[in-house]
Write an enzyme that holds these catalytic residues in place. Sequence first.
Site, PDB file in Angstrom:
ATOM      1  N   ASP A 188     -32.380  -9.469  -5.335  1.00  0.00           N
ATOM      2  CA  ASP A 188     -31.986 -10.265  -6.494  1.00  0.00           C
ATOM      3  C   ASP A 188     -32.576  -9.721  -7.796  1.00  0.00           C
ATOM      4  O   ASP A 188     -31.896  -9.568  -8.792  1.00  0.00           O
ATOM      5  CB  ASP A 188     -32.362 -11.749  -6.307  1.00  0.00           C
ATOM      6  CG  ASP A 188     -33.827 -11.958  -5.887  1.00  0.00           C
ATOM      7  OD1 ASP A 188     -34.584 -10.971  -5.749  1.00  0.00           O
ATOM      8  OD2 ASP A 188     -34.216 -13.125  -5.685  1.00  0.00           O
ATOM      9  N   ASP A 220     -39.008  -6.914 -10.297  1.00  0.00           N
ATOM     10  CA  ASP A 220     -39.970  -7.319 -11.324  1.00  0.00           C
ATOM     11  C   ASP A 220     -41.099  -6.293 -11.335  1.00  0.00           C
ATOM     12  O   ASP A 220     -41.001  -5.261 -11.987  1.00  0.00           O
ATOM     13  CB  ASP A 220     -40.444  -8.746 -11.009  1.00  0.00           C
ATOM     14  CG  ASP A 220     -41.367  -9.322 -12.060  1.00  0.00           C
ATOM     15  OD1 ASP A 220     -41.605  -8.662 -13.076  1.00  0.00           O
ATOM     16  OD2 ASP A 220     -41.857 -10.458 -11.866  1.00  0.00           O
ATOM     17  N   VAL A 226     -36.428 -16.289 -14.483  1.00  0.00           N
ATOM     18  CA  VAL A 226     -35.017 -16.687 -14.476  1.00  0.00           C
ATOM     19  C   VAL A 226     -34.634 -17.336 -13.153  1.00  0.00           C
ATOM     20  O   VAL A 226     -35.258 -17.086 -12.124  1.00  0.00           O
ATOM     21  CB  VAL A 226     -34.091 -15.477 -14.761  1.00  0.00           C
ATOM     22  CG1 VAL A 226     -34.331 -14.946 -16.155  1.00  0.00           C
ATOM     23  CG2 VAL A 226     -34.267 -14.374 -13.727  1.00  0.00           C
TER      24      VAL A 226
HETATM   25  P1  IMP Z   1     -41.737  -8.008  -7.466  1.00  0.00           P
HETATM   26  O1  IMP Z   1     -42.364  -7.669  -6.142  1.00  0.00           O
HETATM   27  O2  IMP Z   1     -42.730  -8.306  -8.532  1.00  0.00           O
HETATM   28  O3  IMP Z   1     -40.702  -6.978  -7.923  1.00  0.00           O
HETATM   29  O4  IMP Z   1     -41.026  -9.402  -7.262  1.00  0.00           O
HETATM   30  C1  IMP Z   1     -39.809  -9.491  -6.689  1.00  0.00           C
HETATM   31  C2  IMP Z   1     -39.545 -10.866  -6.126  1.00  0.00           C
HETATM   32  O5  IMP Z   1     -40.182 -11.903  -6.885  1.00  0.00           O
HETATM   33  C3  IMP Z   1     -38.066 -11.135  -6.211  1.00  0.00           C
HETATM   34  O6  IMP Z   1     -37.430 -10.775  -5.014  1.00  0.00           O
HETATM   35  C4  IMP Z   1     -37.986 -12.615  -6.477  1.00  0.00           C
HETATM   36  O7  IMP Z   1     -37.944 -13.306  -5.256  1.00  0.00           O
HETATM   37  C5  IMP Z   1     -39.267 -12.948  -7.184  1.00  0.00           C
HETATM   38  N1  IMP Z   1     -39.054 -13.004  -8.646  1.00  0.00           N
HETATM   39  C6  IMP Z   1     -39.517 -12.147  -9.570  1.00  0.00           C
HETATM   40  N2  IMP Z   1     -39.141 -12.513 -10.802  1.00  0.00           N
HETATM   41  C7  IMP Z   1     -38.406 -13.635 -10.652  1.00  0.00           C
HETATM   42  C8  IMP Z   1     -37.713 -14.498 -11.583  1.00  0.00           C
HETATM   43  O8  IMP Z   1     -37.691 -14.319 -12.815  1.00  0.00           O
HETATM   44  N3  IMP Z   1     -37.054 -15.551 -11.033  1.00  0.00           N
HETATM   45  C9  IMP Z   1     -37.041 -15.816  -9.710  1.00  0.00           C
HETATM   46  N4  IMP Z   1     -37.656 -15.030  -8.806  1.00  0.00           N
HETATM   47  C10 IMP Z   1     -38.347 -13.951  -9.274  1.00  0.00           C
HETATM   48 MG    MG Z   2     -36.638 -12.175  -3.552  1.00  0.00          MG
END
Ligand code: IMP
Ligand code: MG
Length: 178
Positions: free
Chosen positions: A99, A102, A152
């Site tokens: 999805d 981040d 978001v």
């Molecule tokens: P990362 O490991 O920091 O890239 O985080 C990724 C995961 O965090 C995604 O698969 C989402 O489930 C969750 N996530 C990160 N940012 C958001 C956001 O703005 N809204 C909702 N879920 C988020």
């Molecule tokens: Mg996720």
Amino acid sequence: MMQDIKAVFYSQEQIQEKVQELGNQISEDYKGKKLMLVGVLKGSVLFMADLMRSITIPCEIDFMSVSSYGDDTSSSGRVRILKDLDKDIAGYDLIIVEDILDSGKTLSYLKNLLLTRNPASISICTLLEKPERKSSAINADYSGFDVPNEFVVGYGLDYAQKYRNLPFIGVLKEEIYK
Ligand code: IMP
Ligand code: MG
């Protein structure tokens, strides 16, 4: 739910158009390959369902469920596998469908894990990216939209497991996050 929304970033129509573009590109790039889409539960379900319909070449699908040990709105990079793939992926050309990218920690962990299982290739398709926050941990091969560094929701993305069923992507009013 609508009364909780502060702003809509991408409408249902904009999302559909973008997903179609991604599907066209993937259909072209993976012609003749042994394509498997791997959706990361639960955030990717709406995106996955629309993306696979827009792909015109044969493909298989599977899902993984992972949980990161982060707090509510950021991830720690430590990942626990809650549901693994059903079958051996050796020889498959995988696309991990996510999805949002981040920090990239979740995807970087997943990609490294799946690479140890000898797939023919792995690429990453994410609907959303937060370019401000992204570390150099990982890059998306296919990416839909950039979003600002705000939390978001909608089109699969949740806040405390809610708002996934909104058909658009937006942000909640500040008081909801408290
Ligand atoms: P990362 O490991 O920091 O890239 O985080 C990724 C995961 O965090 C995604 O698969 C989402 O489930 C969750 N996530 C990160 N940012 C958001 C956001 O703005 N809204 C909702 N879920 C988020
Ligand atoms: Mg996720």
